[in-house]
Structures are given as C-alpha cells and as structure tokens.
Design an enzyme around this catalytic site. Structure first.
Site, short mmCIF file in Angstrom:
data_model
loop_
_atom_site.label_atom_id
_atom_site.label_comp_id
_atom_site.label_asym_id
_atom_site.label_seq_id
_atom_site.Cartn_x
_atom_site.Cartn_y
_atom_site.Cartn_z
N CYS A 26 -132.47 -24.65 34.87
CA CYS A 26 -130.99 -24.74 34.80
C CYS A 26 -130.47 -25.80 35.56
O CYS A 26 -130.60 -26.19 36.64
CB CYS A 26 -130.68 -23.28 35.82
SG CYS A 26 -128.80 -23.40 35.89
N CYS A 74 -122.93 -25.11 31.31
CA CYS A 74 -124.66 -25.03 31.10
C CYS A 74 -124.99 -26.21 31.25
O CYS A 74 -124.83 -27.02 30.16
CB CYS A 74 -124.87 -24.21 29.89
SG CYS A 74 -126.81 -24.28 29.76
#
Length: 303
Positions: free
Chosen positions: A77, A225
């Site tokens: 992430c 993201c």
C-alpha cells in the site's frame, strides 16, 4: 477480567485513509470480522486499510502489516508506506527510514515539504507471471480482456502492472463516464486475475498529467491509491502516453511519480496527514477519539 483498550492513529494520504496501530512492543492480532467491523464507515472508525507497525525481522526500522477494509491481508500500500514513513522519521529524527513489507523492503524519505514524503516503491513487475495472470501474455501493455458486449465492450484491453499487488489500467477519454462501482467488482474478481486486481480508469489530459479513478481490491472506490498511481505512471511510460515523470491526479489529490531510468525504481511523492488519535476496546470494538491530529507515533504506542 477488564477488557483491553489500545490506542491508534487515524491517518490519510490524499484521502486514502488508515487506522494505524503500534504493535512493536505489544503484538496485536484482530480477526477478519473485527477488522471489517472497525473499517465500516457507518458503524466503525472507517478506513481503507488497517496498518499494524511491528518489529522487523530484518532489523530495519519497522515491519508494516496491511489489512484491507474487508479484513483481507495484502502485501503493498503506497500511501500507507508514506504515512508510516512520516511517523517513523518523526519518531527517530531521521530523514530516511526503511520499512519491511510483504512486498519487500521499501525506503521512505523526507521530500522537503510540509508532511510530504517520498517512497521508493521498487521495480514494477511487468511479466504476466509477476502480476500474476492466469495465462501467459507476451505483451502486458494491453491484454485481451473486456467487459460488456463483444462487438461493443464497455472497457477493454487494459495494461497490467504489479507494484507488489496486481493492477489493471483501462485507458479512457473520461474517467467519470463509467460506473466503476458496478464494473469494478466484476473486473477485480475476473478469472484472469488469480489474486484479484486493482482496477483503474486513466485519462492523459495534458503532457505528463493523468487523471485516475480507482476501484481498490478488497476496499472499493477510493479517494487515492498509491500503488495504482505508480502502476498507471509505469503503464503510461511503457506505451509512450507520458514520460517517466508524471503527475497522477486522483480524487483525493495529486501524486508525483517518477519511474527512474537509472535503476527502474518507482518513486512516489505526496502529502500525508494525521487526522486524530483514538482508542478501541478490543473486546467490544467500541472506540473514541482522544486527541487532535499532527502528532507523532509515540501517541499511538501500546499501553
């Protein structure tokens, strides 16, 4: 026996938000159901990912464990790496830290801006078996995949890239012209992606300027993201849609991405924010805020 409460930090990188636990001194393991309950935006704290900061077996600054809102554990992430990098740098008084993740060792450093952090996301995976795909494709710049009628597909021929997690990028003229909330789940779980995939719609609207909308695997629509931004930038450079340095414009704000030619590493730069401190009763999952934002990791240390 009294139930245990544990403090946490709520953070975000361009609106991609996280609950962060410090488990370096006192381990923390929550069930998949408990994570999903805490992640629920109506009844829980609400977040895209839950981040657990643990001791690293490699002897670097920390290990970062990542769970999506649905409780599934994932390896990478990018925005969370920037947030944890900021906390660790503030805590140690350093301008460079190393973070162990399921996707490998990542390095975060001060980008010389207020709460701005750069992360070296490493080398992207471009082969079909690195992404991974269920079948071999010689060229991953555009694979044979479509959704909708054969003679008039809604979306088709995405580029695919791995940034420690799988990404599919569909080039479109308008990222808002598609119901990504409807087609995203179908594409995420398409059989061509044995581990699922993050689905992005991308549009190059100016030189090295790319607008992106993301359906994140295990999360849904997200304001930002980081790994998707990296994947889009790499895909654009591979297809000569942009240069090796581009700005990715997400709903939550911009990320600067450089796919460095000298070593093939992808660098991602953007803002981070500490929203507030809080604590959770681990038995009942009741939670409350305990402080304001702009604090260091010590505020989230285990009690």
């Amino acid at each position: 026996m009294a139930s245990e409460t544990r403090p946490f930090l709520k953070m975000n990188g361009l609106g991609n938000d996280f609950v962060v636990w410090d488990a370096r001194e006192k381990p923390l393991r929550l069930s998949k159901d408990a994570i999903a309950m805490l992640g629920d935006r109506e009844s829980g704290i609400g977040f895209d990912q839950m981040i657990t900061v643990e001791r690293s077996n490699l002897g670097v600054d920390a290990f970062m464990r990542i769970h999506n809102r649905d409780g599934s554990e994932v390896s990478a992430c990018g925005n969370a790496t920037r947030c944890i990098g900021r906390l660790l740098m503030e805590e140690a008084g350093k301008d460079l830290v190393s973070i162990e993740t399921g996707a490998g060792l990542l390095h975060a450093f001060d980008a010389a801006g207020a709460q701005s952090v750069t992360v070296d996301m490493g080398i992207p995976g471009l082969r079909w078996d690195q992404i991974p795909l269920a079948e071999e494709f010689a060229d991953t710049r555009a694979i044979e995949l479509q959704i909708g009628p054969i003679d008039d597909p809604i979306l088709h021929t995405p580029a695919v890239v791995s940034m420690g997690n799988p990404h599919a990028i569909f080039w479109v003229k308008d990222v808002e012209a598609y119901d990504l909330e409807r087609v995203g789940p179908l594409l995420e779980q398409h059989p061509i992606f044995p581990e699922g995939a993050n689905i992005s719609l991308a549009h190059v609207f100016d030189e090295n300027q790319i607008r992106v909308k993301v359906w994140e695997r295990g999360v849904g629509l997200t304001l930002a993201c980081g790994t998707a931004a990296c994947a889009v930038a790499v895909a654009a450079a591979r297809d000569n849609k942009a240069g090796r340095a581009s700005t990715i414009h997400l709903p939550g704000g911009p990320l600067g991405i450089e796919w460095r030619e000298s070593d093939g590493h992808v660098l991602m730069t953007g803002l981070t924010e500490v929203e507030f401190e809080g604590e959770v009763d681990l038995e009942t999952l009741a939670w409350r805020k305990t402080g304001a934002g702009d604090t260091a990791l010590e505020a989230g240390a285990a009690s």
